[in-house]
Structures are given as C-alpha cells and as structure tokens.
Write a protein that holds these residues in place. Structure first.
Motif, PDB file in Angstrom:
ATOM      1  N   LEU A  35      -1.072   3.118  -1.044  1.00  0.00           N
ATOM      2  CA  LEU A  35      -0.173   3.742  -0.067  1.00  0.00           C
ATOM      3  C   LEU A  35       0.698   4.827  -0.691  1.00  0.00           C
ATOM      4  CD1 LEU A  35       0.984   0.708   2.102  1.00  0.00           C
ATOM      5  CD2 LEU A  35      -0.426   2.634   2.825  1.00  0.00           C
ATOM      6  N   SER A  36       0.925   4.744  -1.972  1.00  0.00           N
ATOM      7  CA  SER A  36       1.746   5.762  -2.636  1.00  0.00           C
ATOM      8  C   SER A  36       0.929   6.939  -3.121  1.00  0.00           C
ATOM      9  CB  SER A  36       2.492   5.126  -3.819  1.00  0.00           C
ATOM     10  OG  SER A  36       1.568   4.601  -4.769  1.00  0.00           O
ATOM     11  N   GLY A  68      -3.461  10.728  -0.884  1.00  0.00           N
ATOM     12  CA  GLY A  68      -4.312  10.702   0.307  1.00  0.00           C
ATOM     13  C   GLY A  68      -3.884   9.698   1.350  1.00  0.00           C
ATOM     14  N   ALA A  69      -2.811   8.959   1.074  1.00  0.00           N
ATOM     15  CA  ALA A  69      -2.378   7.937   2.030  1.00  0.00           C
ATOM     16  C   ALA A  69      -1.989   8.578   3.355  1.00  0.00           C
ATOM     17  CB  ALA A  69      -1.198   7.157   1.456  1.00  0.00           C
ATOM     18  N   GLY A  70      -2.480   8.024   4.437  1.00  0.00           N
ATOM     19  CA  GLY A  70      -2.151   8.513   5.769  1.00  0.00           C
ATOM     20  C   GLY A  70      -3.210   9.391   6.379  1.00  0.00           C
ATOM     21  N   GLN A  71      -4.097   9.957   5.579  1.00  0.00           N
ATOM     22  CA  GLN A  71      -5.086  10.890   6.119  1.00  0.00           C
ATOM     23  C   GLN A  71      -6.258  10.165   6.781  1.00  0.00           C
ATOM     24  OE1 GLN A  71      -6.034  13.546   2.898  1.00  0.00           O
ATOM     25  NE2 GLN A  71      -3.938  14.295   2.723  1.00  0.00           N
ATOM     26  N   LEU A  73      -3.881  -0.917   5.769  1.00  0.00           N
ATOM     27  CA  LEU A  73      -3.051  -1.190   4.597  1.00  0.00           C
ATOM     28  C   LEU A  73      -1.616  -1.517   4.991  1.00  0.00           C
ATOM     29  CD1 LEU A  73      -4.334   1.489   2.068  1.00  0.00           C
ATOM     30  CD2 LEU A  73      -4.679  -0.983   1.970  1.00  0.00           C
ATOM     31  N   LEU A  74      -1.085  -0.811   5.978  1.00  0.00           N
ATOM     32  CA  LEU A  74       0.281  -1.099   6.426  1.00  0.00           C
ATOM     33  C   LEU A  74       0.369  -2.502   7.023  1.00  0.00           C
ATOM     34  CD1 LEU A  74       1.279   2.322   8.020  1.00  0.00           C
ATOM     35  CD2 LEU A  74       2.214   1.304   5.932  1.00  0.00           C
ATOM     36  N   ARG A  75      -0.659  -2.904   7.733  1.00  0.00           N
ATOM     37  CA  ARG A  75      -0.667  -4.254   8.294  1.00  0.00           C
ATOM     38  C   ARG A  75      -0.802  -5.302   7.185  1.00  0.00           C
ATOM     39  NH1 ARG A  75      -4.674  -5.444  12.770  1.00  0.00           N
ATOM     40  NH2 ARG A  75      -3.172  -7.107  13.148  1.00  0.00           N
ATOM     41  N   VAL A  76      -1.630  -4.997   6.188  1.00  0.00           N
ATOM     42  CA  VAL A  76      -1.776  -5.923   5.062  1.00  0.00           C
ATOM     43  C   VAL A  76      -0.457  -6.059   4.319  1.00  0.00           C
ATOM     44  CG1 VAL A  76      -2.859  -6.201   2.802  1.00  0.00           C
ATOM     45  CG2 VAL A  76      -4.253  -5.607   4.775  1.00  0.00           C
ATOM     46  N   ALA A  77       0.250  -4.946   4.141  1.00  0.00           N
ATOM     47  CA  ALA A  77       1.535  -4.990   3.436  1.00  0.00           C
ATOM     48  C   ALA A  77       2.503  -5.933   4.141  1.00  0.00           C
ATOM     49  CB  ALA A  77       2.124  -3.585   3.352  1.00  0.00           C
ATOM     50  N   ARG A  78       2.499  -5.911   5.452  1.00  0.00           N
ATOM     51  CA  ARG A  78       3.390  -6.809   6.188  1.00  0.00           C
ATOM     52  C   ARG A  78       2.926  -8.256   6.032  1.00  0.00           C
ATOM     53  NH1 ARG A  78       3.203  -9.151  11.277  1.00  0.00           N
ATOM     54  NH2 ARG A  78       5.245  -9.640  12.208  1.00  0.00           N
ATOM     55  N   LEU A  79       1.585  -8.476   6.109  1.00  0.00           N
ATOM     56  CA  LEU A  79       1.079  -9.841   5.962  1.00  0.00           C
ATOM     57  C   LEU A  79       1.469 -10.438   4.621  1.00  0.00           C
ATOM     58  CD1 LEU A  79      -2.555  -9.581   7.386  1.00  0.00           C
ATOM     59  CD2 LEU A  79      -0.576 -10.645   8.467  1.00  0.00           C
ATOM     60  N   LEU A  80       1.393  -9.607   3.574  1.00  0.00           N
ATOM     61  CA  LEU A  80       1.668 -10.096   2.221  1.00  0.00           C
ATOM     62  C   LEU A  80       3.133  -9.950   1.848  1.00  0.00           C
ATOM     63  CD1 LEU A  80      -1.476  -8.648   0.386  1.00  0.00           C
ATOM     64  CD2 LEU A  80      -1.184 -10.870   1.491  1.00  0.00           C
ATOM     65  N   ASP A  81       3.958  -9.501   2.807  1.00  0.00           N
ATOM     66  CA  ASP A  81       5.396  -9.334   2.583  1.00  0.00           C
ATOM     67  C   ASP A  81       5.667  -8.362   1.432  1.00  0.00           C
ATOM     68  OD1 ASP A  81       7.987  -9.727   3.313  1.00  0.00           O
ATOM     69  OD2 ASP A  81       8.286 -11.504   2.052  1.00  0.00           O
ATOM     70  N   VAL A  82       4.935  -7.235   1.448  1.00  0.00           N
ATOM     71  CA  VAL A  82       5.103  -6.189   0.436  1.00  0.00           C
ATOM     72  C   VAL A  82       6.089  -5.157   0.965  1.00  0.00           C
ATOM     73  CG1 VAL A  82       3.935  -4.372  -0.867  1.00  0.00           C
ATOM     74  CG2 VAL A  82       2.790  -6.551  -0.462  1.00  0.00           C
ATOM     75  N   ASP A  83       7.071  -4.776   0.178  1.00  0.00           N
ATOM     76  CA  ASP A  83       8.107  -3.819   0.584  1.00  0.00           C
ATOM     77  C   ASP A  83       7.561  -2.396   0.436  1.00  0.00           C
ATOM     78  OD1 ASP A  83      10.350  -2.452   1.229  1.00  0.00           O
ATOM     79  OD2 ASP A  83      11.539  -3.078  -0.506  1.00  0.00           O
ATOM     80  N   PHE A 136       8.518  -2.655  13.681  1.00  0.00           N
ATOM     81  CA  PHE A 136       9.401  -1.743  14.410  1.00  0.00           C
ATOM     82  C   PHE A 136       9.687  -0.491  13.598  1.00  0.00           C
ATOM     83  CE2 PHE A 136      13.673  -0.237  15.486  1.00  0.00           C
ATOM     84  CZ  PHE A 136      13.504   0.010  16.840  1.00  0.00           C
ATOM     85  N   ASP A 137       9.840  -0.618  12.295  1.00  0.00           N
ATOM     86  CA  ASP A 137      10.157   0.554  11.485  1.00  0.00           C
ATOM     87  C   ASP A 137       9.000   1.547  11.466  1.00  0.00           C
ATOM     88  OD1 ASP A 137       8.585  -1.262  10.157  1.00  0.00           O
ATOM     89  OD2 ASP A 137       9.475  -0.912   8.182  1.00  0.00           O
ATOM     90  N   VAL A 138       7.767   1.043  11.417  1.00  0.00           N
ATOM     91  CA  VAL A 138       6.608   1.937  11.476  1.00  0.00           C
ATOM     92  C   VAL A 138       6.530   2.604  12.849  1.00  0.00           C
ATOM     93  CG1 VAL A 138       4.090   2.048  11.394  1.00  0.00           C
ATOM     94  CG2 VAL A 138       5.331   0.639   9.750  1.00  0.00           C
ATOM     95  N   ARG A 139       6.745   1.837  13.871  1.00  0.00           N
ATOM     96  CA  ARG A 139       6.712   2.382  15.233  1.00  0.00           C
ATOM     97  C   ARG A 139       7.727   3.500  15.405  1.00  0.00           C
ATOM     98  NH1 ARG A 139       7.796  -1.186  20.728  1.00  0.00           N
ATOM     99  NH2 ARG A 139       8.534   0.520  22.035  1.00  0.00           N
ATOM    100  N   THR A 140       8.957   3.272  14.966  1.00  0.00           N
ATOM    101  CA  THR A 140      10.003   4.287  15.115  1.00  0.00           C
ATOM    102  C   THR A 140       9.662   5.546  14.333  1.00  0.00           C
ATOM    103  OG1 THR A 140      11.656   2.543  15.403  1.00  0.00           O
ATOM    104  CG2 THR A 140      12.455   4.730  14.809  1.00  0.00           C
ATOM    105  N   ALA A 141       9.243   5.371  13.091  1.00  0.00           N
ATOM    106  CA  ALA A 141       8.946   6.533  12.253  1.00  0.00           C
ATOM    107  C   ALA A 141       7.745   7.310  12.772  1.00  0.00           C
ATOM    108  CB  ALA A 141       8.698   6.075  10.818  1.00  0.00           C
ATOM    109  N   LEU A 142       6.706   6.602  13.198  1.00  0.00           N
ATOM    110  CA  LEU A 142       5.493   7.284  13.642  1.00  0.00           C
ATOM    111  C   LEU A 142       5.722   8.030  14.952  1.00  0.00           C
ATOM    112  CD1 LEU A 142       2.555   7.891  13.165  1.00  0.00           C
ATOM    113  CD2 LEU A 142       1.956   5.725  14.254  1.00  0.00           C
TER     114      LEU A 142
END
Length: 815
Positions: free
Chosen positions: A418-419, A422-425, A433-443, A481-487
């Motif tokens: 994610l860092s 090419g992330a996001g393209q 990956l963003l969903r996995v990060a939430r599942l694994l409680d990755v900041d 919610f944070d992804v939703r707001t930013a996107l």
C-alpha cells in the motif's frame, strides 16, 4: 423372476472351405423358450451373430480357439425388452472350421435381472452355455450368479490403475451416455474383449445403479458402425474407420491421451479408482445432491484423503457451501483440512470463490478452529495471490490466536504494497488490500491520503461496463468510514475536471454519499441523468436543475458551474443562445474562475452563419474575458462583433479592409464565422441607403470571399422579395450591377450573373407601369443613356449581355 433363454448357433451346413481365413458365419436358433415372441427372435439374430477377428484362420487349435474374443452384450429391443447374451467361438465338430454359439436370456420390458443385479455382473457366470442343450425348448433360468469382473475388486483396481490415463475421458463419456435422453456411442479399443467388460464394470461401480442399468453394451464386434449398443468394444484393426462424430473413440492400446477432461465428476471418479477406493462411490451416493453431480463425490474423496484437482476441489467446496448441514463435524473438519492443505500450488479463482462461500456458510456454525484455516487461506490468497475477487472472511475470524499469527505474517506485506508508488492504480487490488488491512487490524492512516488520491481517478478509468470490483468497493466503504470519507472527497474534487466520467461511475456503482459531507459535485453528477431526461431539449434548464442539486451557488463556488456545464454538454455543442443565457445566469467572474468561458467561446465560433445570437454573444465575450481570449480566437470573435456593428450601423469606415484584416488574423477561420461577418457586410451594401464608398471598396477589392458573400446575399429571399415589391430597388440594383464594368474579373462575373439570374426574372414579372417606373428611376440615378441602356437590356435576351455590358460601359464613360 425366471429368465426365458434361447440358443443361437452356427448353421450345420455353415462350414466353409479351408481358405486360410475365417469368413462371416451363418447362424440358426437351436433352442428357444416358448415364452419368447417371434418378433424378439427376428431382432435377436443379427445381435447374436459372430464374426472372428480379421486374419483368423478357419481352423485353429483348441487354445487359439479359446483365445478368440467373446461378445458379451446387453441390448434393448424395439418393444422395450432387453437381451443379455454371450457369444463365443466354437468348433461344432472335430476337424470342422470355426463356428459360434450364442446363449441369451430375454428380460421383458420393465423387468430386471433377478435380485436387481446389473447385467455386467453376469459376464463370467457359470450358467452361460457353449453348446445347445438336448431339448429344443430349454427351461427358464432362475438366475445368473455374479461371478465375473464385478466381483473381482482387486482385479478391477489393478485394471483401473493400468488404464489411468484414459479413465477420466472414458468415464466422462459414459456418464453422458447414462442419461435418459443420451445420444451417441462410446467405442473402446482394447486387445481383449475381457478388458472391455472390465471398463463396463468400472463404469457401473462409479455410476448410480439407475444409470448403470440403462447402459447397453457389447464387448466385441467386427462392425461397430452397425452395432446398436451404447458401449462398443472393438479390436484395434476395426477402429480406424470410425470417423463419424457420433462415435467417441478411446484407443486404450495406443499413446496416452493429451490434455485434461473438463468433467469434475469424471476426474474425481478416475482419481478414486486410481486410489483403489471404489467403496467411496457408495458413500457418496448417500449424500444429498443430483445424481452424477461432482460435489458429493469430490467431498467424499477429499474426506478420505484422495488428492483432487482444482476443479474438483471447487466442486466439493461449492457443494458443502450450499449444504453445510449435510456433513458432521468430523467430515467438515476433514474437508477443510483437505481444501487448505499446504503444498497445493494449483488453486484457481473459482476454487477460492467456492472456498469463500464455504467459509461464509460455516462461520458461526462450526468452531473457529475448523474455519480458521479457510480464513487464513483466503486472506493469504488476497495478499500474495493478487486475486481481487476473493470473498474475504469477517473480522471475527481473526480474533483468536490463529488470526494473530496470520496478521503477523501478512500485515507487513500489506503495508509495504500500500505504501508503494503503484498503490491505488489497480482498483480491485487496492480495495482488497484496504479490506485486508482492516481485517488484520493494520494501521494505514498515514498511507490513506496517497492511496485514495490515486484510487479515485482509477475508478473513473476502470468504470466501463460492469466493474467486477464494485461489490468489494461498496463493502469497503461500508466497513471503513475513514476510507469512505476520503474517497468521496477525492472524487468530488476531480469531478469538475471529468464530470461525465464521474456520472458514468455513479451510474454503474451506487456510491453512498447521502451523509453529512457536502460533496456538491458528486450530488450534481448523480442528479444529471434525471435532470437531462426531465428537461429534454432545455439544456439551460437542466443546468439550473443540476446546480440546485449541488446546494451551492456558482457565485460562492464557481467550480460547480464547470461541473454542471460539463455534465449537460458532454455530447452536442452548446448553441449561442444557450451560451448567452449561461453568461447572464452567472457573472463573467464565475465563468472565468470555473473555466467555462471556453465553452461560451466555442458556442460563438461554432454557431451557424444565420444564428443571430452569435454576434451579440461575441461582443459580450470580448468585453467579459479580455485577458483570457487572444490570438486567432479573439480575431474570430472580432469578426462576429464586426457583423453586429454593421447591422447596428456602429461600424467605423473602411469595412471591407477591416473585414479582410480580421480574417487574416483569424486564420484558419471557421467558415460560419466568415459567413457571419462577410454576410452582414454584403447585406448592408445591398440596402439602398448604403455608404457608396464602402460598396466601391468591396466591388474593387477583388476579394473572392467578399464578392461571393455579396452574391449569396443578393440571391437571398430578402433581396428577391424587395425587387418584386419596389421598382425603385430594382433600378438601384441595375445601376449597381452595371456601374463597375472594370472592377475586375470576380465582380464582372458576379454582376453579370446577378443581372441574368436575379434581376431579369424579377423584371419579367413587372407590369408595363412598373417597368416604366424602373426606367424612370434608372434615369434619375444617372443619365438618359443609362435609362436607354435599361430599355435595351430589358428588350434583349440573355445572350446579348456581353454586348450590353460593353455598350453600357461606353455610355458611362461619355457621361
């Protein structure tokens, strides 16, 4: 039930001369149960006849005779009854040539063998006779005890292993044959007829009993194209001629077949046979599901430790996902362990999809220890396999120690990707990956702005058709919610640059933006389809409706004006009238900030030559955007404004020269813009109160465009109607069109044509008094010589115009 039997043997006089090779042998019924109808005998004869293999000598030793193939067959007759038979080669008498003997039993329609035995089980029954009994009317058989290949488990296992490369293909074709409406035939090429019987036994063990008992077969024939049975055994020398696509030929004596068989049931059945575990077929039959479905068989095989391929594993997971209640806890655990076994490197997308459905079905129903391997496999595939369509498990799957172990391994990998630049393209990959990060409680809070900044435009670029990532994106926005707001904020920011793209995205993916965020541009894009449909041709009205949806005034936020204009005029150019209304609806400052002034300029320069709003619009644009409009576009707008000045008598002198200078600066000038300016100039010079100096300048300019514009205007309906109504105007036109004979070739051709094609038709419609009035007016405009020239011109035909022009020129010089 007893079985009526019959015997069919080679005819007594059927011996043939010793030619060194056997020939077709004639036969006859030697003993028949009286219960068998004559119609059955008619059909039975050809089914029971025997022809030895090609090249067989007519006289053989006893051992060679016993080695000849047997024709064990099960055939359906026209009345629905069946004939089960064995035909063997025999020697009718010492020193005689080869004969045959067929022993058969007749099974009436709707009946089965005693005890429900399958026909193939009687292959090696001791009740088969190789000679005609003493009585011509044999008594019925009580049964045909099963002593053949079907009872030889180890022998069948050995045979299945030896035929491993052909198993799946043959079983797939036999499965298709076992249906009630099956068509086509399967040909098995083997060296021994016994091996064909073993193939049939393999199939009957694998198939459900109701399917197996319908299969008709013969283990040997010289003429497979004539055989009516579904499964036909032949020797290799009789197979090459079978080119009909209705025959599925399996040459089990040749090279191994290439490729795979696209039949999960057949592949699973083949692996079970190769694993020497035919008892699994009976276990699978006890599971719910359609007959011959791959799922129950694949589940049974996996639970028993039989390794399967990806299609078969997918079938097992899919079946279990639909019926999580069908397996007990032990078998469920065994299935999950088999599906998630380490070292498997051929898993496919469909298999992971099925595993995801299975996890969803088991989650909350089975212990976490059972479902944890599935969750770990799915998340691992999402991170390492790049599979954006994997159905991810819920967060509860990672709440225990198993989840912590997975997070410790995959969390750093997720952050690293994610860092990256090419992330996001890649939308699907980023969402996963963003969903996995939430599942694994990755900041990922620090990474989110840069990821979303690249993700938002990627959504627009990948929104054609039905985006496969749409469900996952909506789940992501619902989960975080944070992804939703930013996107949503990022999409709202880029909407003014590509409003049509955002509109298309919202039409395919119903993004949730009904919360407290302002998002004026997204709300406009969502409103646009209904606004355009509701307002129809009133596109300015559609703009106002879209602007209302924004909830913000263009005076407060000018960029909403750019979004609205881009939405409404995505297709089809803006008209000059629409542009004037938009300019009036918002200040030039708003249009300047929004960048929509370029739409207005395009509307002015693209207006048709007859559009009366274009010159006024050009005047307003030149005043409102003096710093923005320059170069060629400014000169083109000045041409339009010049047309306005001409029509309002506000133009400074030297019209022709100014028009030509502006044209030069505006090159390559739009034809309609030039038509506006030169047309206005020509129309003004056709008026009786024109400035004569300006007319003289046009006539003597020699400019083809100016003269052509004058010609078009003179042929217009206004000039023609005025000529018909005002004799004085006709006199004026005659005077002008004959007054400059030396102005140049362009004017000479044009004036001559106008006299002939415009003035003469009008004068011909005049009465005598009106003609006299024209003559008088012509005389007042010049001299008596000019009036005489008019009379002369009026009397003459069109062919004298050349001489008339010369005479008029002479008279004008004398005046």
């Amino acid at each position: 039930m007893s079985l009526a039997q019959l015997h069919y043997t080679s005819a007594t006089d059927g011996d043939v001369p010793d030619t060194g090779e056997a020939e077709p042998i004639r036969g006859r019924f030697s003993a028949v149960d009286a219960a068998i109808p004559a119609s059955v005998l008619t059909e039975a004869g050809p089914l029971l006849a025997y022809e030895p293999p090609a090249g067989t000598a007519s006289r053989l030793s006893d051992a060679a005779l016993r080695a000849l193939p047997e024709a064990f067959s099960f055939s359906v007759l026209s009345d629905g009854s069946h004939l089960l038979a064995r035909t063997v080669a025999v020697r009718p008498a010492p020193d005689s040539s080869i004969g045959f003997h067929a022993h058969a039993v007749h099974i009436p329609a709707g009946n089965r063998l005693p005890g429900g035995a399958l026909p193939v089980t009687a292959c090696r029954s001791a009740r088969w006779a190789a000679a005609t009994p003493d009585r011509t009317t044999p008594g019925p058989l009580a049964a045909l005890p099963a002593t053949g290949h079907a009872r030889d488990r180890e022998g069948l296992n050995d045979f299945a292993v030896s035929r491993g490369p052909w198993l799946a293909g043959v079983l797939a074709d036999l499965r298709r044959l076992s249906g009630a409406d099956a068509s086509g035939r399967v040909v098995l090429v083997e060296r021994q007829s016994d091996d064909v019987a073993r193939w049939i036994a393999l199939a009957c063990v694998a198939l459900p009993a109701e399917s197996a008992e319908r299969l008709t077969f013969t283990t040997y024939t010289r003429h497979p194209e004539r055989a009516p049975q579904q499964i036909i055994g032949v020797l290799s020398q009789d197979a090459p001629e079978l080119t009909d696509p209705a025959f599925r030929v399996h040459t089990c004596t040749g090279p191994r077949p290439e490729g795979t068989v696209d039949d999960a049931w057949a592949e699973t059945a083949a692996r079970i046979w190769r694993s020497r575990a035919p008892e699994l077929f009976r276990e699978a039959a006890d599971l719910p599901g359609e007959p011959l479905a791959a799922g129950p068989l694949a589940v049974t095989a996996l639970c028993a430790g039989v390794a399967l391929g990806p299609n078969e594993r997918a079938a097992a997971a899919g079946w279990a996902a639909e019926r999580p209640y069908a397996l007990d806890a032990k078998r469920t655990r065994q299935l999950v362990e088999a599906l998630t076994a380490p070292g498997v490197d051929d898993r496919t997308g469909p298999e992971f999809d099925a595993a995801g459905r299975l996890f969803a079905a088991l989650d909350g129903r089975s212990p976490a220890a059972t479902t944890a391997p599935l969750a770990a496999m799915l998340v691992t595939e999402a991170v390492r396999g790049g599979n954006g369509s994997v159905e991810l498990p819920g967060r509860t799957a990672f709440s225990g120690p198993e989840g912590a172990a997975v997070a410790a391994v995959l969390g750093p990998e997720t952050v690293t990707e994610l860092s990256g630049a090419g992330a996001g393209q890649d939308v699907a990959r980023t969402v996963q990956l963003l969903r996995v990060a939430r599942l694994l409680d990755v900041d990922c809070a620090e990474l989110l702005p840069s990821v979303v900044r690249r993700l938002a435009p990627a959504l627009l670029a990948d929104a054609d058709g039905e985006p496969r990532w749409a469900p996952a994106l909506l789940e992501l926005m619902d989960e975080q919610f944070d992804v939703r707001t930013a996107l949503l904020g990022a999409l709202d920011a880029i909407a003014p640059q590509d409003p049509a793209g955002v509109e298309r995205l919202l039409g395919r993916v119903p993004l949730p933006f009904t919360g407290t965020q302002l998002l004026p541009h997204l709300r406009m894009c969502a409103e646009a389809p209904e606004a355009k449909a509701g307002c129809g041709q009133d596109r300015v009205g559609a703009v106002h409706r879209v602007l209302r949806a924004a909830g913000m005034s263009p005076f407060a936020e000018p960029l909403v004006l750019r979004t609205a204009v881009g939405l409404v005029w995505e297709e089809g150019g803006m008209t000059a009238a629409e542009a004037r209304m938009l300019l009036e609806a918002a200040t030039s400052d708003a249009h300047r900030t929004a960048g929509t002034w370029s739409y207005l300029v395009a509307a002015a320069l693209g207006a048709p030559a007859g559009d009366e709003d274009a010159p006024a619009l050009a005047h307003d644009l030149l005043r409102g955007f003096p710093q923005q409009i320059g170069g060629r576009e400014r000169a083109a707008l000045l041409l339009l404004d010049f047309a306005r000045e001409i029509r309002t008598d506000a133009a400074a002198p030297e019209w022709a020269e100014r028009a030509r200078a502006l044209r030069k600066d505006a090159e390559p000038v739009e034809p309609d813009v030039l038509g506006h300016a030169f047309g206005a100039l020509a129309e003004r010079l056709l008026a009786p109160d024109r400035p004569e100096a300006e007319l003289y300048a046009l006539v003597h300019s020699g400019d083809p465009d100016l003269v052509a514009a004058y010609d078009r205007a003179a042929r217009g309906p206004g000039v023609r109607s005025r000529l018909a109504a005002e004799p004085a105007y006709a006199a004026d036109c005659f005077a002008v069109w004959t007054a400059h004979p030396h102005a140049g070739a362009e004017w000479s051709r044009t004036s001559a044509a106008l006299l002939t094609e415009v003035l003469r038709p009008a004068v011909r419609t005049f009465s005598a008094d009106e003609v006299a009035a024209v003559e008088e007016a012509v005389g007042r405009s010049g001299s008596s010589g000019r009036a005489e020239a008019f009379r002369d011109w009026n009397r003459r035909g069109q062919g004298t115009l050349g001489r008339l022009g010369r005479r008029i020129a002479g008279r004008v010089r004398r005046i």
